[in-house]
Design a protein around this motif. Structure first.
Motif, PDB file in Angstrom:
ATOM      1  N   LYS A  78       0.823  -1.202   0.000  1.00  0.00           N
ATOM      2  CA  LYS A  78       0.000   0.000   0.000  1.00  0.00           C
ATOM      3  C   LYS A  78       0.865   1.264   0.000  1.00  0.00           C
ATOM      4  O   LYS A  78       0.592   2.219  -0.731  1.00  0.00           O
ATOM      5  CB  LYS A  78      -0.906   0.009   1.246  1.00  0.00           C
ATOM      6  CG  LYS A  78      -2.367   0.065   0.890  1.00  0.00           C
ATOM      7  CD  LYS A  78      -3.252  -0.229   2.075  1.00  0.00           C
ATOM      8  CE  LYS A  78      -3.684   1.029   2.824  1.00  0.00           C
ATOM      9  NZ  LYS A  78      -4.437   0.679   4.061  1.00  0.00           N
ATOM     10  N   VAL A  79       1.913   1.214   0.828  1.00  0.00           N
ATOM     11  CA  VAL A  79       2.815   2.365   0.912  1.00  0.00           C
ATOM     12  C   VAL A  79       3.406   2.654  -0.464  1.00  0.00           C
ATOM     13  O   VAL A  79       3.435   3.792  -0.933  1.00  0.00           O
ATOM     14  CB  VAL A  79       3.945   2.100   1.935  1.00  0.00           C
ATOM     15  CG1 VAL A  79       4.941   3.254   1.940  1.00  0.00           C
ATOM     16  CG2 VAL A  79       3.368   1.885   3.330  1.00  0.00           C
ATOM     17  N   LEU A  80       3.858   1.562  -1.138  1.00  0.00           N
ATOM     18  CA  LEU A  80       4.459   1.719  -2.454  1.00  0.00           C
ATOM     19  C   LEU A  80       3.449   2.293  -3.447  1.00  0.00           C
ATOM     20  O   LEU A  80       3.752   3.216  -4.211  1.00  0.00           O
ATOM     21  CB  LEU A  80       4.990   0.370  -2.955  1.00  0.00           C
ATOM     22  CG  LEU A  80       5.489   0.395  -4.395  1.00  0.00           C
ATOM     23  CD1 LEU A  80       6.758   1.221  -4.521  1.00  0.00           C
ATOM     24  CD2 LEU A  80       5.725  -1.012  -4.927  1.00  0.00           C
ATOM     25  N   CYS A  81       2.247   1.726  -3.448  1.00  0.00           N
ATOM     26  CA  CYS A  81       1.225   2.202  -4.383  1.00  0.00           C
ATOM     27  C   CYS A  81       0.955   3.688  -4.168  1.00  0.00           C
ATOM     28  O   CYS A  81       0.797   4.443  -5.123  1.00  0.00           O
ATOM     29  CB  CYS A  81      -0.069   1.404  -4.237  1.00  0.00           C
ATOM     30  SG  CYS A  81       0.072  -0.267  -4.897  1.00  0.00           S
ATOM     31  N   ASN A  82       0.938   4.105  -2.898  1.00  0.00           N
ATOM     32  CA  ASN A  82       0.728   5.528  -2.617  1.00  0.00           C
ATOM     33  C   ASN A  82       1.844   6.371  -3.212  1.00  0.00           C
ATOM     34  O   ASN A  82       1.588   7.424  -3.808  1.00  0.00           O
ATOM     35  CB  ASN A  82       0.682   5.781  -1.101  1.00  0.00           C
ATOM     36  CG  ASN A  82      -0.639   5.322  -0.528  1.00  0.00           C
ATOM     37  OD1 ASN A  82      -1.621   5.206  -1.249  1.00  0.00           O
ATOM     38  ND2 ASN A  82      -0.653   5.042   0.759  1.00  0.00           N
TER      39      ASN A  82
END
Ligand SMILES: Nc1ncnc2c1ncn2[C@@H]1O[C@H](COP(=O)(O)OP(=O)(O)OP(=O)(O)O)[C@@H](O)[C@H]1O
Ligand SMILES: [Mg+2]
Lengths: 135, 287
Positions: A78-82
């Protein structure tokens, strides 16, 4: 450092970074390079939203997979996608879809089997640098 | 020239990127400030509430109404305070944070709301140090936190584009504040975090440390400094008695949060606690 020095320093660093990055090739830095460019570009060119092409492939052509990362690692997706989404927005593309990052993650890892091996070793608390000894 | 700092004891741990260790550092910094220097409050203004949950206050995070009343009505922020067994107090984040962020945008003086409604009143209650745990993406609340703090600690981890996150927050948020205050606001420290034991050439840790030491050495705490001569020695003869830089990745630092404690309360033998003491010393002297 006073504030004018800080600004000069920042400008210098950013100039140096774009030249140097081209020579670099491993995981950490490739990520840095991409985000780096987004940071500079968003300032110099005003992004034109009409340029946005939309996701490279349709939702119907994506394949649903189960993957089994460690619980803590799973959070990083999720962090990466953000981060990717923010970078795209900075470049004027506000139509990011999560599947695009998933697709890129797989392709990225596929290009770096050695790095993946390192991370697996590291997670086992073994010396990741051992991959340097591979034939 | 030593810049004149605003010296209000308020510090924001900040970077425009998730997962860099903002909450980990903010919480443990608050703990060491309280322990070594004076009355401290940790204020979680990240809407994700991770720091609040790390400390076991998920229930407070989910409770509604209170924070909005403090920010937009006359409720005093001491109503939000949670006393902890570790000495420092906590102002938890809240699920209302996103709504608050939207409401802030329509207010007059939209950047000083947090300062006026939370930080200053808490300072008035005798808190010498206020540690703000900030969100990893730009928002009105984040602007407010930085304006209230004027003193910044920026964590970066190896790889993952953290250097660009660092440059981004400097350019878009910290520099404007520093310039507007004529240098009264300042970056107190850029600290590496989650370093591994490997500082071999071309590895992400090495690149981060080289980059920071080359470009930002004035902002590096002593524990992260490595000189050119030391690099040479490390590569030619091995590390010898040159200490490994901090802050390193330690199980105790993440496991302490599954038990909802600052690291020193969970495992007082953790060898990275001294780095939080160093950061606390810097804050006590300059924030
Ligand atoms: N030095 C460290 N050693 C081990 N684990 C760490 C260390 N620093 C941070 N972590 C772990 O990494 C994860 C991310 O850290 P943290 O939540 O503090 O970062 P953050 O920048 O506040 O992230 P977010 O943007 O999600 O709020 C957490 O699970 C934390 O326990
Ligand atoms: Mg956090």
């Amino acid at each position: 450092m006073d504030s004018s020095n800080l600004r000069n320093q920042l400008d210098q660093v950013k100039e140096g970074a774009s030249e140097q990055d081209e020579a670099d090739e491993d995981l950490g830095n490739e990520t840095e390079t991409t985000t780096d460019e987004s940071a500079t570009d968003s300032k110099t060119e005003t992004a034109d939203p009409s340029e946005t092409t939309g996701p490279a492939f349709a939702a119907q052509t994506s394949k649903k997979l189960s993957i089994y990362p460690n619980e803590e690692t799973a959070r990083l997706i999720k962090v990466l996608c953000n981060s990717v989404e923010n970078n795209l927005i900075a470049l004027g593309h506000d139509d990011f879809e999560v599947r695009e990052a998933h697709d890129a993650m797989v392709r990225f890892a596929h290009e770096h089997p050695q790095k993946v091996t390192e991370l697996v070793l590291e997670a086992r608390d073994l010396d990741p640098d051992a991959v340097d000894d591979l034939p | 020239m030593e810049p004149q700092t605003s010296q209000n004891g308020v510090v924001a741990v900040c970077i425009l990127k998730g997962g860099m260790g903002k909450s980990t550092i903010a919480i443990n910094l608050a703990h060491r400030l309280q322990k070594n220097h004076g009355k401290t409050v940790y204020v979680d203004v990240d809407k994700n509430g991770h720091g609040t949950e790390f400390l076991g206050f998920g229930e407070a995070y989910n409770k509604n109404g209170q924070l909005e009343n403090v920010i937009f009505r006359d409720t005093h922020p001491s109503e939000l305070l949670i006393e902890t067994e570790w000495g420092f107090s906590v102002v938890p984040s809240s699920t209302e944070m996103s709504t608050i962020n939207d409401r802030m945008k329509n207010q007059m003086n939209a950047d000083v709301i947090l300062k006026n409604e939370i930080v200053d009143p808490l300072r008035g209650e005798g808190y010498e140090y206020v540690v703000l745990d900030t969100p990893g993406d730009p928002s009105k609340v984040a602007d407010n936190a930085l304006v209230a703090a004027q003193s910044f600690i920026v964590p970066v981890i190896p790889g993952q584009g953290s250097i660009s996150g660092l440059e981004r927050i400097m350019e878009s948020q910290l520099l404007p504040i520093i310039e507007a205050t004529d240098g009264a606001a300042d970056i107190l420290a850029i600290t590496p975090n989650m370093l591994s034991e490997s500082i071999r050439p071309r590895k992400p840790d090495r690149r981060l440390l080289e980059d920071l030491n080359e470009n930002w050495v004035d902002y590096l705490p002593q524990y992260a400094r490595i000189t050119d001569e030391q690099w040479e020695q490390i590569d030619d003869q091995g590390r010898g008695d040159i200490p490994l830089p901090g802050i390193r990745e330690r199980d105790a630092l993440s496991d302490s949060f599954t038990e909802n404690k600052p690291v020193a309360e969970y495992d007082s033998s953790c060898d990275q606690i001294k780095h939080f003491d160093t950061l606390a010393g810097i804050v006590a002297e300059r924030a």
